[in-house]
Structures are given as C-alpha cells and as structure tokens.
Design a protein around this motif. Structure first.
Motif, PDB file in Angstrom:
ATOM      1  N   LEU A 382     -25.710   4.047  -6.369  1.00  0.00           N
ATOM      2  CA  LEU A 382     -25.061   3.729  -5.094  1.00  0.00           C
ATOM      3  C   LEU A 382     -23.655   4.323  -4.980  1.00  0.00           C
ATOM      4  N   GLN A 383     -22.886   4.250  -6.052  1.00  0.00           N
ATOM      5  CA  GLN A 383     -21.505   4.733  -5.995  1.00  0.00           C
ATOM      6  C   GLN A 383     -21.464   6.222  -5.646  1.00  0.00           C
ATOM      7  N   TYR A 384     -22.362   7.003  -6.257  1.00  0.00           N
ATOM      8  CA  TYR A 384     -22.404   8.434  -5.961  1.00  0.00           C
ATOM      9  C   TYR A 384     -22.929   8.671  -4.547  1.00  0.00           C
ATOM     10  N   PHE A 385     -23.960   7.911  -4.160  1.00  0.00           N
ATOM     11  CA  PHE A 385     -24.537   8.039  -2.812  1.00  0.00           C
ATOM     12  C   PHE A 385     -23.467   7.803  -1.746  1.00  0.00           C
ATOM     13  N   ASN A 386     -22.656   6.772  -1.932  1.00  0.00           N
ATOM     14  CA  ASN A 386     -21.628   6.431  -0.943  1.00  0.00           C
ATOM     15  C   ASN A 386     -20.571   7.522  -0.797  1.00  0.00           C
ATOM     16  N   LYS A 387     -20.339   8.285  -1.843  1.00  0.00           N
ATOM     17  CA  LYS A 387     -19.328   9.336  -1.793  1.00  0.00           C
ATOM     18  C   LYS A 387     -19.853  10.623  -1.155  1.00  0.00           C
ATOM     19  N   MET A 388     -21.164  10.724  -1.024  1.00  0.00           N
ATOM     20  CA  MET A 388     -21.759  11.940  -0.459  1.00  0.00           C
ATOM     21  C   MET A 388     -21.488  12.040   1.043  1.00  0.00           C
ATOM     22  N   LYS A 389     -21.382  13.261   1.532  1.00  0.00           N
ATOM     23  CA  LYS A 389     -21.322  13.476   2.978  1.00  0.00           C
ATOM     24  C   LYS A 389     -22.748  13.666   3.487  1.00  0.00           C
ATOM     25  N   TRP A 390     -22.973  13.191   4.706  1.00  0.00           N
ATOM     26  CA  TRP A 390     -24.314  13.361   5.255  1.00  0.00           C
ATOM     27  C   TRP A 390     -24.506  14.778   5.790  1.00  0.00           C
ATOM     28  N   THR A 391     -25.767  15.131   6.022  1.00  0.00           N
ATOM     29  CA  THR A 391     -26.140  16.446   6.541  1.00  0.00           C
ATOM     30  C   THR A 391     -26.718  16.271   7.935  1.00  0.00           C
ATOM     31  N   ALA A 392     -26.294  17.101   8.854  1.00  0.00           N
ATOM     32  CA  ALA A 392     -26.802  17.025  10.221  1.00  0.00           C
ATOM     33  C   ALA A 392     -28.177  17.687  10.321  1.00  0.00           C
ATOM     34  N   LEU A 393     -29.042  17.111  11.166  1.00  0.00           N
ATOM     35  CA  LEU A 393     -30.354  17.680  11.460  1.00  0.00           C
ATOM     36  C   LEU A 393     -30.410  18.027  12.943  1.00  0.00           C
ATOM     37  N   GLU A 394     -30.837  19.224  13.253  1.00  0.00           N
ATOM     38  CA  GLU A 394     -30.922  19.638  14.653  1.00  0.00           C
ATOM     39  C   GLU A 394     -32.054  18.908  15.361  1.00  0.00           C
ATOM     40  N   ASP A 395     -31.823  18.528  16.611  1.00  0.00           N
ATOM     41  CA  ASP A 395     -32.843  17.882  17.425  1.00  0.00           C
ATOM     42  C   ASP A 395     -33.970  18.889  17.686  1.00  0.00           C
ATOM     43  N   PRO A 396     -35.200  18.601  17.277  1.00  0.00           N
ATOM     44  CA  PRO A 396     -36.300  19.547  17.486  1.00  0.00           C
ATOM     45  C   PRO A 396     -36.554  19.857  18.964  1.00  0.00           C
ATOM     46  N   GLN A 397     -36.132  18.952  19.848  1.00  0.00           N
ATOM     47  CA  GLN A 397     -36.362  19.153  21.275  1.00  0.00           C
ATOM     48  C   GLN A 397     -35.268  19.983  21.939  1.00  0.00           C
ATOM     49  N   THR A 398     -34.038  19.879  21.405  1.00  0.00           N
ATOM     50  CA  THR A 398     -32.893  20.519  22.057  1.00  0.00           C
ATOM     51  C   THR A 398     -32.080  21.302  21.037  1.00  0.00           C
ATOM     52  N   GLN A 399     -32.177  22.603  21.109  1.00  0.00           N
ATOM     53  CA  GLN A 399     -31.442  23.448  20.171  1.00  0.00           C
ATOM     54  C   GLN A 399     -29.939  23.231  20.295  1.00  0.00           C
ATOM     55  N   SER A 400     -29.269  23.319  19.167  1.00  0.00           N
ATOM     56  CA  SER A 400     -27.818  23.155  19.034  1.00  0.00           C
ATOM     57  C   SER A 400     -27.346  21.727  19.325  1.00  0.00           C
TER      58      SER A 400
END
Length: 443
Positions: A382-400
């Motif tokens: 958990l401690q390592y997970f909490n320090k991670m930055k999340w990754t963005a996922l593109e909306d499959p319906q709307t580019q960008s």
C-alpha cells in the motif's frame, strides 16, 4: 446438491429464435440452469460463450458478473441493462463484454431474479452464507462445464455485489487450493462496491458540497444524520445502522432536490420523485424506491417475466422474476452496514489479484469513500501504491479526451472512471469494455 433443468442454444449470432413461443435474438452459444445450493434454495445461472471475431472462447477469459442490492438480478439488470449481448429492447449491444470474454450471470443471493427459495427462512442472512451457497454453484458449474476449468476465471461486481464478491473470492481461493473447486481463479474486480459502507456515508456530505449540490445548512444536516449512522456502527448495532443509513438518504434528498444516488448529473424518474415523501415505513419504503425499483423497472420486469422466461423454459410456474427481491434485502439488513475491508486484505495477502473501479459521478458509493477504505488496508504494497502517480486512459469514444485514470502495483489496481455513475458499463460502455480487457490482460 443437484442442479435441475439445463437449457442450451447454439445458433448464429443474433438469429431470431422462435423458442417456446418467444421471439428473442440469442447468442451463438448460451447455456443456463438451476443449482440446488441448499435444501429449499435454488440458484439460477446463465452463461454466454465469448463471441469474438478474432479468438475462440477457449482463448478468452470467463467472467462472472454479480449485481448489487442485495436482491438485484445479474441475469436481468447486468445482462440487459449493462454488459450482455442484447439491451432491454433486444437490440445488439456494441459494448457487450461477450465480445471479450465468456460471461456467467448468476442471480445471487438465492431469492434474487429467477433464483428462489421455498420459504423465506432459506434466504441468506450474511455474506458468509452467500459465499457458501456460491461455492456449491461454482463446484457444480465447473463440473458440468469442464472446458472452463483451465480458462482464467474472473469475478466482476457492482455495488453490494462487490461486498459479496470479496467474500466469495476468498472462499474460492481456499477451495481451489484445497481442490474442492476446479477452476483457474485469476482475480476479482470490485466496482462501486459496498466494501466499507460507513466510509461511503461519511463522505456523502463533503462530496455533494464540493459539487454544489449542498449548501452550508444542508451539509450540516447531512453530517448530523451521517454521524448517527457512525455511532450505530461503532456500537456494533448494524441493523440500527441500516435504518439510520436510510434516514440519512432522506436527509440528502430533502437538501438536494432529490439528487440521484446512482449518478449526480442524472435526474430521478418522475415515479421516484413522486414517492420521495413516503417515509412512513422507514428503511423498507426507502430501499424499495431507491435501490430495488431501479433494478426492476417495469419494462425490464415485463421482458424477464415474458419473452425471456418463455425462451429459457425452465423457470417454475410459481416463480416471478424479482418476486423475492425485497425479502432478500430485508433478510440481509443486519449485514448491510458491516465492512469487509479485512476480507480484501486477506485476498491480497493470499496473492489474489484485486481491482477496484469507481465512477466519478456515483453518490451511493462515492470515490472519496473508496479512497478512505483503501488507505486502511494492511497490504504490504500500500505504501508504494499510494506514492505512485496514476496514468491517464483516453476515452475510446472521444479522441484526446481522458476517459479514466488508473494505477496498479503487484496484485492491486484502482481505476477511476470519469463521466460515469454507479452503473459504469451503462454510463461509459466503451471505457468499461477497455477496462475489462486491461484487467483480464488482453491489453
């Protein structure tokens, strides 16, 4: 243990089948049946084999979908409103999960959907009983469908279904290790899940305030009501906590002009608004209006008790789809507000893959509440997970456009699904399908 009747169809995709007098399009391959999980307790399941243009079902995972409530029907709501091959108008669904996995819908607990009990005494009282029943069903299913024993098996869930899925997954992990259930259990995904009910309730006020749906006075009233729920939970008075939870929902509605608990940007139906002042019968009236009726809307009930019932051909004459739904909830009321964070911890410690996913616009199980219980985990990553930055996922319906964020470490993952409420596949079907592929390691 014995399973009663089993039906199966194998016809071209979306061919029209005049089966038992009905006119219902069917999948390329389906199967369904009952399992007697206890004396007087009969559980219904419905399997769709994966239908992909690029892979055989043998090369794709098997996913079991568990609805919430408790008392919501996977075979009805999850199937025709969310992820099944057809929508409730029996039109093909472009974002059906059957395109990427075989999908097993189970009406769970007994008394839900087409599942039924001979007497109300046979209804489940808590998640431990729910998990025991499901082990009987899964043992029967994998014995019957031996082709699925080696295929990666995932449990996906929604709402109270997540609470049940956690308990089921832990029991299944132990059963697989003991050799009593033959399957390749690959992980569990907890969607907008009632894992720590009090963390949800305590964040309703701040979440609504931050989205301009409560003013200062309203925040004070909701906070006061939520604190009464907290006090009951602290004292271990869980049945009382369920009553106080319902009262808190009333206070929320009164101060927000009837906000929709499942999606704060969607208005409640006229029927729900008209009955919102009916608080005379306490939590039972409240749960029927907010959490049972939306899963059993008239058009879905007519479909399930009409054409689908005829197609299946195995539903006993004395069983009405959804007929015991309210009784299921009432029977589980003493268990409703109990947390299962410790079960998630045990799953992680056992090495099981656990995914949490939540809709940005959900109120009943808001993301802030999910964040709180995740931070309570004793999991060593958990401690390592909490320090991670999340990754963005593109909306499959709307580019960008960003459709979600996620992060994963070792055997734990979290997906934040944007522009979605409680029923993520209904609100953001393409994004939900992409998440399914990522969780099941197809992307």
């Amino acid at each position: 243990m014995a399973h009663s009747w089993i039906g199966m169809l194998a016809v071209p995709l979306f061919a029209v089948s005049f089966y038992k007098g009905s006119c219902v399009p069917v999948q390329a391959k389906e199967s369904w049946g009952y399992v007697d999980v206890r004396e007087g307790a009969h559980m219904f399941w419905w399997l769709y084999y994966a239908n992909s243009s690029s892979a055989s079902y043998k090369d794709l995972p098997l996913v079991m979908w568990l609805q919430g409530g408790p008392g919501g029907s996977s075979c009805g709501f999850g199937n025709f409103e969310e992820i099944g091959p057809l929508d409730r108008d029996l039109k093909p669904r472009e974002t059906s999960w059957v395109r990427a996995a075989s999908v097993l819908f189970v009406d769970n607990p007994v008394g839900t959907g087409y599942s039924y009990t001979d007497t109300e005494d046979a209804l489940t009282k808590d998640v431990a009983m729910v998990a025991s029943d499901m082990m009987v069903l899964l043992k029967s299913f994998f014995s019957l469908k031996t082709e699925f024993q080696s295929i990666p098996f995932y449990i996906f869930s929604e709402s109270y279904g997540g609470k049940m899925a956690a308990a089921i997954s832990l029991k299944l992990t132990k059963a697989v290790q003991a050799g009593s259930v033959k399957c390749n259990f690959a992980g569990v995904a907890l969607g907008d899940s009632w894992i720590s009910p009090i963390d949800s309730v305590m964040t309703w006020g701040p979440y609504l305030y931050s989205t301009s749906l409560l003013d200062d006075n309203g925040l004070d009233e909701v906070t006061k009501a939520a604190n009464a729920v907290l006090e009951a939970v602290k004292q271990g008075q869980y049945r009382k906590a369920t009553d106080m939870w319902s009262i808190t929902e009333n206070v929320v509605e009164q101060n927000t002009n009837n906000v929709n608990f499942y999606n704060i940007l969607t208005q409640n139906s006229d029927e729900m608004v008209k009955t919102s002042s009916d608080q005379t019968n306490g939590f039972l009236s409240s749960l029927k209006r907010r959490h049972i009726r939306p899963l059993h809307r008239q058009s879905l009930s007519e479909l399930m008790n009409g054409p689908i019932r005829q197609k299946l051909g195995v539903i006993p004459k004395n069983v009405t789809w959804g007929g015991q739904a309210e009784a299921v909830f009432v029977s589980m009321a003493g268990d409703f507000m109990k947390p299962v964070v410790d079960i998630v911890d045990q799953l992680l410690a056992a090495g099981a893959n656990v995914t949490v996913y939540n809709g940005q616009l959900d109120l009943i199980v808001d993301t802030a509440g999910q964040e709180l219980w995740v931070k309570q985990l004793k999991w060593d990553g958990l401690q390592y997970f909490n320090k991670m930055k999340w990754t963005a996922l593109e909306d499959p319906q709307t580019q960008s456009q960003t459709g979600a964020f996620y992060k994963t470490y070792k055997n734990f993952a979290f997906y934040w699904i944007l522009k979605a409420g409680h029923m993520i596949p209904s609100d953001q079907g393409p994004m939900a399908l992409r998440m399914l592929k990522m969780v099941t390691r197809q992307e």
